[in-house]
Design a protein around this motif. Sequence first.
Motif, PDB file in Angstrom:
ATOM      1  N   LEU A   1       1.161  -1.039   0.160  1.00 30.56           N
ATOM      2  CA  LEU A   1      -0.348   0.120   0.262  1.00 30.56           C
ATOM      3  C   LEU A   1       1.007   1.193  -0.289  1.00 30.56           C
ATOM      4  N   GLN A   2       2.215   0.981   0.719  1.00 31.83           N
ATOM      5  CA  GLN A   2       2.879   2.421   0.976  1.00 31.83           C
ATOM      6  C   GLN A   2       3.113   2.352  -1.065  1.00 31.83           C
ATOM      7  N   THR A   3       3.837   1.664  -1.338  1.00 30.37           N
ATOM      8  CA  THR A   3       4.080   1.522  -3.177  1.00 30.37           C
ATOM      9  C   THR A   3       2.706   2.367  -3.910  1.00 30.37           C
ATOM     10  N   GLN A   4       1.712   1.569  -3.612  1.00 32.17           N
ATOM     11  CA  GLN A   4       0.760   2.427  -4.024  1.00 32.17           C
ATOM     12  C   GLN A   4       0.907   3.779  -3.896  1.00 32.17           C
ATOM     13  N   ILE A   5       0.531   4.695  -2.941  1.00 30.05           N
ATOM     14  CA  ILE A   5       0.710   5.357  -1.956  1.00 30.05           C
ATOM     15  C   ILE A   5       1.985   6.483  -2.828  1.00 30.05           C
ATOM     16  N   GLU A   6       2.973   6.323  -3.211  1.00 30.02           N
ATOM     17  CA  GLU A   6       3.672   6.806  -3.477  1.00 30.02           C
ATOM     18  C   GLU A   6       3.434   6.808  -5.334  1.00 30.02           C
ATOM     19  N   GLN A   7       3.546   5.734  -5.229  1.00 30.79           N
ATOM     20  CA  GLN A   7       2.662   5.950  -7.314  1.00 30.79           C
ATOM     21  C   GLN A   7       1.618   6.563  -7.478  1.00 30.79           C
ATOM     22  N   GLU A   8       0.673   6.784  -6.927  1.00 30.15           N
ATOM     23  CA  GLU A   8      -0.311   7.961  -7.172  1.00 30.15           C
ATOM     24  C   GLU A   8       0.203   8.898  -6.871  1.00 30.15           C
ATOM     25  N   GLU A   9       0.759   9.476  -5.928  1.00 27.21           N
ATOM     26  CA  GLU A   9       1.491  10.351  -5.330  1.00 27.21           C
ATOM     27  C   GLU A   9       1.966  11.129  -6.683  1.00 27.21           C
ATOM     28  N   LYS A  10       3.150  10.428  -7.310  1.00 29.88           N
ATOM     29  CA  LYS A  10       3.725  10.924  -8.646  1.00 29.88           C
ATOM     30  C   LYS A  10       2.622  11.307  -9.486  1.00 29.88           C
ATOM     31  N   ARG A  11       1.902  10.329 -10.224  1.00 27.06           N
ATOM     32  CA  ARG A  11       0.658  10.526 -10.578  1.00 27.06           C
ATOM     33  C   ARG A  11      -0.026  11.482 -10.404  1.00 27.06           C
ATOM     34  N   LYS A  12      -0.481  12.360  -9.298  1.00 32.96           N
ATOM     35  CA  LYS A  12      -1.072  13.576  -8.848  1.00 32.96           C
ATOM     36  C   LYS A  12      -0.222  14.812  -9.346  1.00 32.96           C
ATOM     37  N   GLU A  13       0.966  14.820  -9.017  1.00 35.54           N
ATOM     38  CA  GLU A  13       2.260  15.583  -9.950  1.00 35.54           C
ATOM     39  C   GLU A  13       1.922  15.903 -10.734  1.00 35.54           C
ATOM     40  N   GLN A  14       1.756  15.003 -11.644  1.00 34.34           N
ATOM     41  CA  GLN A  14       2.028  14.784 -13.239  1.00 34.34           C
ATOM     42  C   GLN A  14       0.975  15.477 -14.075  1.00 34.34           C
ATOM     43  N   ILE A  15      -0.212  14.712 -13.098  1.00 36.30           N
ATOM     44  CA  ILE A  15      -1.568  15.312 -13.573  1.00 36.30           C
ATOM     45  C   ILE A  15      -1.117  16.699 -13.174  1.00 36.30           C
TER      46      ILE A  15
ATOM     47  N   GLU B   1       1.104  18.917 -13.355  1.00 39.68           N
ATOM     48  CA  GLU B   1       2.262  19.597 -14.480  1.00 39.68           C
ATOM     49  C   GLU B   1       0.646  19.410 -15.465  1.00 39.68           C
ATOM     50  N   PHE B   2       0.263  18.507 -15.774  1.00 40.67           N
ATOM     51  CA  PHE B   2      -0.274  18.526 -16.967  1.00 40.67           C
ATOM     52  C   PHE B   2      -1.511  19.462 -17.151  1.00 40.67           C
ATOM     53  N   GLU B   3      -2.402  19.832 -16.552  1.00 36.71           N
ATOM     54  CA  GLU B   3      -3.626  20.740 -15.997  1.00 36.71           C
ATOM     55  C   GLU B   3      -3.251  22.178 -15.768  1.00 36.71           C
ATOM     56  N   THR B   4      -1.302  22.196 -15.853  1.00 37.32           N
ATOM     57  CA  THR B   4      -0.884  23.783 -15.870  1.00 37.32           C
ATOM     58  C   THR B   4      -0.888  23.895 -17.366  1.00 37.32           C
ATOM     59  N   TYR B   5      -0.456  22.727 -18.362  1.00 38.32           N
ATOM     60  CA  TYR B   5       0.745  23.380 -19.362  1.00 38.32           C
ATOM     61  C   TYR B   5      -0.878  22.787 -20.134  1.00 38.32           C
ATOM     62  N   THR B   6      -2.023  22.167 -19.954  1.00 39.45           N
ATOM     63  CA  THR B   6      -3.335  22.942 -20.460  1.00 39.45           C
ATOM     64  C   THR B   6      -3.985  23.777 -21.156  1.00 39.45           C
ATOM     65  N   THR B   7      -2.939  25.024 -19.815  1.00 40.36           N
ATOM     66  CA  THR B   7      -3.220  26.483 -19.470  1.00 40.36           C
ATOM     67  C   THR B   7      -3.146  27.006 -20.397  1.00 40.36           C
ATOM     68  N   THR B   8      -1.223  26.621 -20.884  1.00 42.45           N
ATOM     69  CA  THR B   8      -1.073  27.553 -21.829  1.00 42.45           C
ATOM     70  C   THR B   8      -0.978  27.226 -23.208  1.00 42.45           C
ATOM     71  N   ARG B   9      -0.844  28.113 -23.970  1.00 43.91           N
ATOM     72  CA  ARG B   9      -0.657  29.002 -25.258  1.00 43.91           C
ATOM     73  C   ARG B   9      -0.320  27.823 -26.340  1.00 43.91           C
ATOM     74  N   LYS B  10       0.830  27.446 -25.453  1.00 39.40           N
ATOM     75  CA  LYS B  10       1.537  26.636 -26.830  1.00 39.40           C
ATOM     76  C   LYS B  10       0.804  24.971 -26.280  1.00 39.40           C
ATOM     77  N   TYR B  11       0.028  24.867 -25.602  1.00 36.10           N
ATOM     78  CA  TYR B  11      -0.706  23.284 -25.547  1.00 36.10           C
ATOM     79  C   TYR B  11      -2.102  23.479 -26.271  1.00 36.10           C
ATOM     80  N   ILE B  12      -2.246  25.051 -26.258  1.00 35.37           N
ATOM     81  CA  ILE B  12      -3.741  25.467 -26.839  1.00 35.37           C
ATOM     82  C   ILE B  12      -3.315  25.236 -28.380  1.00 35.37           C
ATOM     83  N   GLU B  13      -2.274  25.301 -29.123  1.00 32.77           N
ATOM     84  CA  GLU B  13      -1.785  25.488 -30.347  1.00 32.77           C
ATOM     85  C   GLU B  13      -1.431  24.031 -31.141  1.00 32.77           C
ATOM     86  N   GLN B  14      -0.992  23.852 -30.398  1.00 35.92           N
ATOM     87  CA  GLN B  14      -0.504  21.850 -30.481  1.00 35.92           C
ATOM     88  C   GLN B  14      -2.171  21.715 -30.387  1.00 35.92           C
ATOM     89  N   VAL B  15      -3.196  21.615 -30.344  1.00 37.28           N
ATOM     90  CA  VAL B  15      -4.253  20.622 -30.238  1.00 37.28           C
ATOM     91  C   VAL B  15      -5.025  21.154 -31.398  1.00 37.28           C
TER      92      VAL B  15
END
Length: 105
Positions: free
Chosen positions: A53-67, A69-83
């Motif tokens: 369970l501790q390993t799963q918690i660490e994996q979910e924490e990493k996933r949370k950070e990635q999400i 970061e992606f949320e921040t990236y999706t608000t950028t102009r670069k992402y909007i242009e790419q899409v």
Amino acid sequence: MAAKARYKRVNEQNKYGMIMATVAVALLLVVVLIRSMSLVQKRDMYHAKIDTLQTQIEQEEKRKEQIAEFETYTTTRKYIEQVAKEKLGLVYPGEIIFKDKSAGK
């Protein structure tokens, strides 16, 4: 003579009582040992589960950070242009797009 017989009988009763007490204590000791082994196995199982369970918690924490970061990236102009370019096929006025003929095959 009666005193000797009485003493012998009391002495035998004491021996019988001591044997019974020893057997009872031995049985209790066996039961306690068996239960303690069972509890040790359960403890080891729970420690393994905690590690998993501790390993799963660490994996979910990493996933949370990635999400995040992606949320921040999706608000950028670069992402909007790419899409807009990739999914909608939009381009800036005057922009030239070159397509590879072999990529379509």
